[in-house]
Design an enzyme around this catalytic site. Structure first.
Site, PDB file in Angstrom:
ATOM      1  CB  SER A  60      28.509  52.585  56.616  1.00  0.00           C
ATOM      2  OG  SER A  60      29.659  52.763  57.406  1.00  0.00           O
ATOM      3  CE  LYS A 103      28.246  54.403  60.760  1.00  0.00           C
ATOM      4  NZ  LYS A 103      28.156  53.557  59.612  1.00  0.00           N
TER       5      LYS A 103
END
Length: 196
Positions: A60, A103
């Protein structure tokens, strides 16, 4: 049988040497145990209050951070200021706080985030945010998302392959759930260096 004085003296000397050797061995063992306990305590305190260790399980955040990379994060990074847009952070996943995620911060507290044609717009701005860290052109329309106070909106750099705020049941990460700012990639050694 008569024990000669020299034999008795020699025997006592040997016994004293044995006792001294045993005492020295006990002292060295105790010194080793104390040293290991101090080292273990120092590592525990360092990992609990200063550093967070993260292993990257998914793609990701590629190509900024790749699968199986290992990262040290700085738990003290936000003591004197708030997280900023584009910071890469380690945090407790809002849908399951037993899991840690990593993230990039995109939306800040109080902002409205909207994704149109893969581009991210903040508060209805005409110009989208930069996305030069994304490995491919992002696609899709999402939002708008109104980021609550003391919360953040997160996206993975590999936007087309990231399970992030767009898909979570609880799309925002509370400030107190951010555990640290990603700092140093220490594995693989070929990519050793600071994460940006």
């Amino acid at each position: 049988m008569k024990v000669r004085k020299e034999d008795k003296h020699g025997y006592l000397e040997r016994e004293k040497e044995k006792r001294d050797a045993r005492a020295e061995a006990r002292k060295e063992t105790l010194d080793f145990i104390v040293t290991m306990a101090v080292v273990a305590l120092a590592v525990f305190l360092l990992m609990r209050f200063v550093i967070i260790n993260a292993r990257i399980p998914t793609a990701s955040m590629e190509e900024t951070i790749c699968v199986n990379d290992r990262i040290f994060g700085n738990r003290l990074a936000y003591l004197n200021h708030d997280p900023e847009r584009y910071d890469i952070v380690v945090f407790k996943f809002p849908d399951n706080e037993k899991k840690l995620y990593i993230k990039r911060i995109i939306g800040l507290p109080g902002e409205t985030v909207e994704i149109i044609g893969g581009k991210v717009y903040i508060d209805g701005a005409e110009e989208p945010l930069r996305d030069d860290f994304c490995p491919e052109t992002p696609v899709g329309d999402f939002g708008p998302y109104v980021v609550p106070e003391n919360c953040y909106f997160m996206l993975g750099d590999n936007r087309n392959g990231s399970a992030d705020s767009r898909y979570w049941q609880n799309p925002y990460v509370a400030r107190d759930k951010i555990l640290g700012k990603a700092g140093l990639r220490y594995w693989p050694l070929t990519d050793f260096g600071f994460v940006k």
